[in-house]
Scaffold this motif. Sequence first.
Motif, PDB file in Angstrom:
ATOM      1  N   LEU A  65     -38.475  20.406 -30.139  1.00 18.41           N
ATOM      2  CA  LEU A  65     -37.902  20.162 -31.450  1.00 18.41           C
ATOM      3  C   LEU A  65     -36.611  20.954 -31.630  1.00 18.41           C
ATOM      4  O   LEU A  65     -35.614  20.430 -32.121  1.00 18.41           O
ATOM      5  CB  LEU A  65     -38.909  20.527 -32.539  1.00 18.41           C
ATOM      6  N   GLU A  66     -36.623  22.209 -31.198  1.00 22.64           N
ATOM      7  CA  GLU A  66     -35.420  23.038 -31.319  1.00 22.64           C
ATOM      8  C   GLU A  66     -34.268  22.453 -30.504  1.00 22.64           C
ATOM      9  O   GLU A  66     -33.139  22.372 -30.976  1.00 22.64           O
ATOM     10  CB  GLU A  66     -35.720  24.465 -30.860  1.00 22.64           C
ATOM     11  N   ARG A  67     -34.563  22.027 -29.296  1.00 18.15           N
ATOM     12  CA  ARG A  67     -33.543  21.433 -28.426  1.00 18.15           C
ATOM     13  C   ARG A  67     -32.959  20.164 -29.056  1.00 18.15           C
ATOM     14  O   ARG A  67     -31.745  19.979 -29.113  1.00 18.15           O
ATOM     15  CB  ARG A  67     -34.146  21.149 -27.054  1.00 18.15           C
ATOM     16  N   ALA A  68     -33.815  19.284 -29.565  1.00 20.07           N
ATOM     17  CA  ALA A  68     -33.359  18.036 -30.177  1.00 20.07           C
ATOM     18  C   ALA A  68     -32.557  18.310 -31.449  1.00 20.07           C
ATOM     19  O   ALA A  68     -31.515  17.681 -31.683  1.00 20.07           O
ATOM     20  CB  ALA A  68     -34.555  17.140 -30.483  1.00 20.07           C
ATOM     21  N   LYS A  74     -26.301  19.515 -34.288  1.00 17.99           N
ATOM     22  CA  LYS A  74     -25.337  20.598 -34.039  1.00 17.99           C
ATOM     23  C   LYS A  74     -25.591  21.777 -34.968  1.00 17.99           C
ATOM     24  O   LYS A  74     -24.677  22.425 -35.455  1.00 17.99           O
ATOM     25  CB  LYS A  74     -23.891  20.120 -34.194  1.00 17.99           C
ATOM     26  N   ARG A  75     -26.870  22.046 -35.224  1.00 18.00           N
ATOM     27  CA  ARG A  75     -27.293  23.141 -36.089  1.00 18.00           C
ATOM     28  C   ARG A  75     -28.466  23.840 -35.448  1.00 18.00           C
ATOM     29  O   ARG A  75     -29.167  23.268 -34.629  1.00 18.00           O
ATOM     30  CB  ARG A  75     -27.771  22.618 -37.448  1.00 18.00           C
ATOM     31  N   GLU A  76     -28.686  25.064 -35.895  1.00 18.52           N
ATOM     32  CA  GLU A  76     -29.860  25.806 -35.440  1.00 18.52           C
ATOM     33  C   GLU A  76     -31.078  25.336 -36.215  1.00 18.52           C
ATOM     34  O   GLU A  76     -30.986  25.058 -37.417  1.00 18.52           O
ATOM     35  CB  GLU A  76     -29.661  27.307 -35.656  1.00 18.52           C
ATOM     36  N   LEU A  77     -32.199  25.257 -35.546  1.00 25.53           N
ATOM     37  CA  LEU A  77     -33.464  24.943 -36.198  1.00 25.53           C
ATOM     38  C   LEU A  77     -33.790  26.088 -37.153  1.00 25.53           C
ATOM     39  O   LEU A  77     -33.554  27.257 -36.828  1.00 25.53           O
ATOM     40  CB  LEU A  77     -34.564  24.791 -35.145  1.00 25.53           C
ATOM     41  N   PRO A  78     -34.312  25.796 -38.346  1.00 19.84           N
ATOM     42  CA  PRO A  78     -34.669  26.883 -39.272  1.00 19.84           C
ATOM     43  C   PRO A  78     -35.637  27.875 -38.629  1.00 19.84           C
ATOM     44  O   PRO A  78     -36.367  27.538 -37.693  1.00 19.84           O
ATOM     45  CB  PRO A  78     -35.343  26.141 -40.430  1.00 19.84           C
ATOM     46  N   GLU A  79     -35.633  29.091 -39.151  1.00 19.68           N
ATOM     47  CA  GLU A  79     -36.524  30.139 -38.659  1.00 19.68           C
ATOM     48  C   GLU A  79     -37.976  29.717 -38.803  1.00 19.68           C
ATOM     49  O   GLU A  79     -38.294  28.818 -39.571  1.00 19.68           O
ATOM     50  CB  GLU A  79     -36.273  31.440 -39.421  1.00 19.68           C
TER      51      GLU A  79
END
Length: 143
Positions: A65-68, A74-79
């Motif tokens: 999920l983080e990779r996708a 083009k954003r970081e996955l939330p904490e």
Amino acid sequence: MSLLGVHLIHNAHHAYVAAIPSHPVAEKMRLSETRLALVLRRIYDDRMQSAEIADGEAFVSLEELERAYKEWLKRELPERGELRELAQAMKRYGLVRVSEADDGQPYKIVIRPGIVDVLSEGALHQLAAHAPMKDEEAGDGLA
């Protein structure tokens, strides 16, 4: 149900009923929820095309999920804390369920088949129309 602002969809193949709101989707979801839902929908579609679906559900690890999320938005996955809250919101909408992971992750997200009905083509078009235009696309008339 139309008096309540929803219409029902019955999917006999996957044995579920979905209550789809008649109001525009963009009015009810927070931006962070919408972003996650769109990534999950795309992952589901990709898994469906590659026949990686079990009982209509697609499994996704937090790492995937983080990779996708990074690749497509083009954003970081939330904490983790915020991600868990977002996953709970997706669960309330009937888009996912959260299950225990067996690969060292704290949990994994299981994308439910109803995501296709809730985030249908019509809903995706509503979201696209609701998205703010970029300055260069706004046509401000300046040359």
